[in-house]
Design an enzyme around this catalytic site. Structure first.
Site, PDB file in Angstrom:
ATOM      1  CG  ASP A  54      24.763 -13.158  57.275  1.00 24.61           C
ATOM      2  OD1 ASP A  54      24.059 -13.293  56.247  1.00 24.61           O
ATOM      3  OD2 ASP A  54      24.873 -12.092  57.890  1.00 24.61           O
ATOM      4  CG  HIS A  87       9.383 -32.163  65.023  1.00 25.99           C
ATOM      5  ND1 HIS A  87       9.889 -32.208  66.306  1.00 25.99           N
ATOM      6  CD2 HIS A  87       8.099 -31.743  65.142  1.00 25.99           C
ATOM      7  CE1 HIS A  87       8.943 -31.859  67.161  1.00 25.99           C
ATOM      8  NE2 HIS A  87       7.856 -31.568  66.490  1.00 25.99           N
ATOM      9  CE  LYS A  96      10.074 -28.059  67.118  1.00 32.17           C
ATOM     10  NZ  LYS A  96       9.132 -28.384  66.138  1.00 32.17           N
TER      11      LYS A  96
END
Lengths: 175, 175
Positions: B120, B113, B115
């Site tokens: 870099d 779940h 996000k």
């Protein structure tokens, strides 16, 4: 990071309800050690003046008990949630409203998808975690705790904007 | 904070594909001003070496184009996603795999779940936002951009843990 092992938070709740009272061991079989959930509950229970919650989905009974306890202790709790999700099976919103906690929700087809809490206007708790038992025990999730004033203010401002926008006085049932 | 006004990011993509090339105005009717989406795309396109993505749901074609562009530019893109959501209608995962981007996913009933994105190994982009057009245009959402090394490291470590755990070599189809 979550998932968290299932754990018992009765000791935390009891200590917060009656600080200094002798600990009574809980008869449940769950361990009560340090977990991602117990750390989250501890941060919430540190609230002294206010708790502002902006939660897409809230169905975890343990977290609902912590919020109710703060409300009983005189902390000003405000809760914003999503209109479509507040009525789902297992939602704790009705119980919290019944306990006298102020709840507001959106009127849109879009989701109120935030998942953050602000403790005493100084500590921001935010991430991917919905306050559901499935998310806590089964999902890969993250929760950030931030005390940097710049971030806290941005989220506090967003909370106040939403709180006003979702004021029932502004409802338009016949748009 | 989202929702974002619908906007055109062609100019951003074109500039990233051919820096310094003369701008060709896009014929679409959408405005191309500064929005939450354009700011997100700009951060992603700043990647020079690596982009690590951990995304529950990824169906926004504009963001998929930005990721593909980075891949073509030689940025090492790794993507972790949720097994149940990667096959939904509109998901961009197939397209990204087809373009040669490495994708791994969970094997669990619990959701992957998260996000978040790490650019870099130094910039963390995380929040409530799934990378879907509905979330971007319709929902109340938050995205935090954090360059504090302590937070970035915690998420980078979580990414590497999940990347290894979801290695196809470890699949157990008959548990």
């Amino acid at each position: 990071f979550f998932p968290s092992r299932p754990c018992c938070i009765e000791a935390l709740l009891a200590e917060a309800a009656e600080p200094g009272a002798p600990a009574r061991p809980c008869p449940c079989p769950l361990p009560s050690g340090d977990t991602a959930l117990s750390r989250l509950v501890r941060r919430l229970l540190s609230a002294r003046r206010s708790l502002d919650l902006c939660l897409f989905s809230f169905s975890c009974p343990q977290l609902a008990r912590a919020v109710q306890l703060l409300h009983r202790r005189g902390v000003r709790v405000r809760l914003v949630t999503d209109a479509q999700y507040m009525g789902l099976h297992g939602s704790q919103i009705g119980r919290l409203r019944h306990a006298g906690i102020q709840v507001r929700h959106d009127q849109h087809s879009g989701y109120m998808h935030h998942k953050f809490a602000i403790v005493d206007r100084r500590m921001l708790i935010t991430g991917s975690l919905n306050w559901t038992t499935q998310a806590i025990q089964s999902n890969r999730e993250n929760v950030l705790v931030v005390e940097d004033a710049e971030y806290v203010k941005a989220f506090q401002d967003e909370f106040e904007r939403i709180w006003e926008e979702y004021n029932p006085a502004n409802y338009s049932f016949f748009p």
